[in-house]
Design a protein around this motif. Structure first.
Motif, short mmCIF file in Angstrom:
data_model
loop_
_atom_site.label_atom_id
_atom_site.label_comp_id
_atom_site.label_asym_id
_atom_site.label_seq_id
_atom_site.Cartn_x
_atom_site.Cartn_y
_atom_site.Cartn_z
N LEU A 279 0.96 -1.01 -0.07
CA LEU A 279 0.08 -0.01 0.06
C LEU A 279 0.80 1.22 0.16
O LEU A 279 2.01 1.28 0.47
N PRO A 280 0.16 2.31 -0.56
CA PRO A 280 1.01 3.74 -0.32
C PRO A 280 1.25 3.97 1.16
O PRO A 280 0.66 3.55 2.01
N SER A 281 2.46 4.65 1.48
CA SER A 281 2.77 4.94 2.75
C SER A 281 1.81 6.26 3.12
O SER A 281 0.89 6.48 2.47
N VAL A 282 1.88 6.26 4.46
CA VAL A 282 1.02 7.54 5.13
C VAL A 282 1.87 8.80 5.09
O VAL A 282 2.91 8.87 5.74
N SER A 338 11.22 -4.10 4.42
CA SER A 338 10.00 -4.61 4.77
C SER A 338 8.66 -4.50 4.13
O SER A 338 7.67 -5.01 4.44
N GLY A 339 8.76 -3.78 2.91
CA GLY A 339 7.54 -3.52 2.01
C GLY A 339 6.81 -4.64 1.63
O GLY A 339 5.65 -4.83 1.59
N ARG A 394 8.97 -0.58 -6.28
CA ARG A 394 7.44 -0.69 -6.05
C ARG A 394 7.18 0.03 -4.49
O ARG A 394 6.43 0.78 -4.00
N THR A 395 8.42 -0.56 -3.57
CA THR A 395 8.30 -0.16 -2.12
C THR A 395 8.70 1.42 -2.10
O THR A 395 8.15 2.38 -1.58
N VAL A 396 9.68 1.85 -3.04
CA VAL A 396 10.19 3.20 -3.10
C VAL A 396 9.07 4.16 -3.42
O VAL A 396 8.87 5.16 -2.84
N LEU A 399 6.72 4.50 -0.85
CA LEU A 399 6.99 5.43 0.39
C LEU A 399 7.20 6.96 -0.17
O LEU A 399 6.86 7.70 0.57
N CYS A 400 7.39 7.17 -1.22
CA CYS A 400 7.34 8.51 -2.11
C CYS A 400 6.40 9.19 -2.67
O CYS A 400 6.28 10.23 -2.84
N CYS A 401 5.42 8.19 -2.55
CA CYS A 401 4.09 8.83 -3.11
C CYS A 401 2.89 8.54 -2.04
O CYS A 401 1.97 7.49 -2.32
#
Length: 555
Positions: A279-282, A338-339, A394-396, A399-401
């Motif tokens: 999922l997108p980060s917060v 950990s993504g 995908r994880t980066v 985190l950045c979006c």
């Protein structure tokens, strides 16, 4: 021959054109070919360049605003776009107020060097309308206006830029057709529209936007399959209140679908189905930080010296940047690692709890990737780029979006009620034996009534409407497809690259440059690249390589 407007005359000769306009001409051999227009005593400087902007979305607005605020403006600008929602693109068309922008106002401004421009526009709008609407997220203190309202901002910025350009003497054209072919002819470019009408240009900027969502499970045409969720007020309207919905993907578009269905009163189960389930980060409460080590200037200087950069060295430099801000690189690397393994809902809950966290590391990374990523990416080796894309892309990006905290809270509340699940390892989705769909994953088969497509565009990242143009450019040797998406461009100018040479006439702005520049779709990135392109066009005209004082014309 000297260059003049509206027609050529002898050097130094001037003529009154009625009560308003006067012009004079400067010979090409005198240097930069400038046409000076005087209207009621105000001197305007025009560079003799005919610029065609192919596409009329957010990237075109950023470019128009940049061009309109230069000391010298192009003599002619024509925008080609057949879209029913000019200036808004796919993302910011009229739609539900539930859909919000995912970035703070300073990251949504189209005005280069003026991060407060969008915020001031919002304030001025409230004054004019005499209303006050609170778009501020209670957890982060950031304003996240509706996406359709941001589309209003784009429209007004485009109109304002065109008005400024016209007032300073630029001739403006708007062609409500797409460009399907672009050829070199007699020292100029000729753009052909879908109606085969030719337009003579000196420069072309491809602002064709993003592609349509991919259809990895080949469900197009199946009853109950929503191929593209936007606009949600129309595309999701037929979903029943109790329907079991599978959303393909787990990124920001998938979040939009969940928010829209929830706001509409949907009470059935929603499954977010993807391969990795990230999922997108917060988004966290912002902090002030001016980069000292991991900077655009540092990496551009490396490029000018012809140096390369190892991924390990880039990570170490980011570590130095974080340490100077009181953070540690270890926290970032753990978050990235950990993504794909941490439970998505648990990860969402943990990140929502860090909105007011004191560690600035993630905030610094979120700023560095769009601001500096396009400068770092070309310096990396092919091996490092492939490794980064394969293991961490995908994880980066998640985190950045990031999503607004309020969006995360809605998803969590729905998950806690058992109405939202994230399904990883999805292998296949097929039509059911009688009706509906079957979702095949590593942990079994699930049934769904509706499937909503929220996956990313195809890897080639060429929108269907621009395919004919890109194919034509490729066949003519004017463009080279990038294996990671779009076409090859030069970092410094966004000029198209073929056979190791950079085209000084044709540029790409936005997702079409994604393969070369890594991060191209955030508004700050669009603004930065728009400045690069405007600089490149002005330099090219200054060198006298191209330019004509003739108005934009068909041939």
């Amino acid at each position: 021959m000297p260059y003049a407007c509206p027609r050529q005359r002898r050097r130094g000769e001037s003529r009154r054109l009625g009560p308003v306009f006067e012009w004079c001409a400067i010979r090409p051999e005198d240097g930069w070919k400038i046409v000076r227009v005087i209207e009621r005593g105000v001197t305007r400087m025009l560079i003799p360049a005919r610029i065609g902007i192919v596409g009329g979305g957010a990237s075109a607005v950023c470019l128009l605003d940049t061009l309109s605020r230069r000391g010298e403006v192009p003599q002619c600008i024509t925008v080609f776009d057949p879209s029913p929602h000019l200036w808004r693109g796919r993302a910011y068309q009229p739609d539900s107020a539930t859909l919000r922008v995912n970035a703070p106002p300073e990251d949504m401004t189209v005005r280069a060097g003026d991060p407060g421009h969008f915020a001031r526009w919002l304030d001025a709008r409230e004054v004019v309308l005499g209303t006050h609407t609170d778009h501020v997220d209670a957890r982060s203190g950031i304003a996240f206006p509706p996406r359709a309202l941001y589309g209003d901002y784009l429209e007004q910025c485009a109109r304002g830029a065109l008005t400024r350009l016209a007032a300073r003497g630029s001739r403006i054209g708007l062609v409500r057709e797409g460009v399907v072919d672009l050829v070199r002819e007699d020292g100029s470019l000729v753009a052909y529209t879908a109606g085969r009408v030719p337009y003579v240009l000196d420069h072309a900027v491809l602002c064709v936007g993003t592609g349509e969502p991919a259809d990895p499970h080949r469900l197009a045409g199946r009853p109950g399959f929503v191929a593209d969720p936007y606009p949600v007020v129309r595309r999701l309207a037929g979903i029943g209140e109790r329907d079991r919905v599978v959303v393909l993907g787990s990124g920001l578009t998938a979040v939009d679908v969940v928010l829209s269905l929830t706001a509409a009163g949907h009470r059935g189960e929603i499954l977010l189905a993807s391969r990795r389930g990230v999922l997108p980060s917060v988004r966290q409460r912002p902090v002030e930080h001016a980069p000292r080590y991991f900077t655009t200037a540092y990496f551009r200087a490396m490029a000018e010296r012809g140096e390369r950069l190892a991924l390990a060295d880039a990570v170490a430099l980011m570590g130095t940047e974080l340490a100077a801000a009181g953070s540690r690189i270890d926290a970032i690397t753990r978050e990235i690692a950990s993504g794909g393994s941490e439970d998505p809902v648990a990860r969402l809950r943990r990140q929502l709890g860090l909105v007011d966290g004191t560690d600035p590391g993630l905030r610094i990374l979120q700023r560095a990737v769009p601001d500096t990523g396009p400068d770092v990416w070309p310096l990396l080796s092919e091996h490092d780029r492939s490794q980064l894309l394969r293991d961490h892309y995908r994880t980066v990006m998640s985190l950045c979006c990031p999503m607004p905290p309020a969006s995360a809270a809605t998803l969590l509340e729905r998950a806690d009620r058992g109405l939202l699940k994230v399904v990883r390892g999805v292998e296949r989705i097929a039509a059911g034996p009688l009706e509906g769909f079957q979702v095949h994953s590593a942990d079994g088969v699930r049934r769904a009534d509706v499937v909503v497509n929220a996956v990313s565009p195809p890897a080639h990242r060429v929108p269907r409407g621009a395919a004919a143009l890109i194919d034509s450019l490729t066949e003519r040797g004017l463009a080279s497809p990038h294996p990671r998406g779009g076409v090859r461009v030069a970092r410094a100018t966004s000029g198209l690259c073929t056979d190791g040479e950079t085209d000084r006439r044709i540029h790409a702005l936005g997702d079409l440059a994604s393969g070369s520049l890594f991060f191209t779709f955030g508004v700050p990135s669009l603004v930065d690249r728009a400045v690069d392109i405007a600089d490149a066009i002005h330099r090219e005209v200054a060198h006298g390589a191209v330019g004509s004082a003739d108005s934009m014309q068909t041939v």
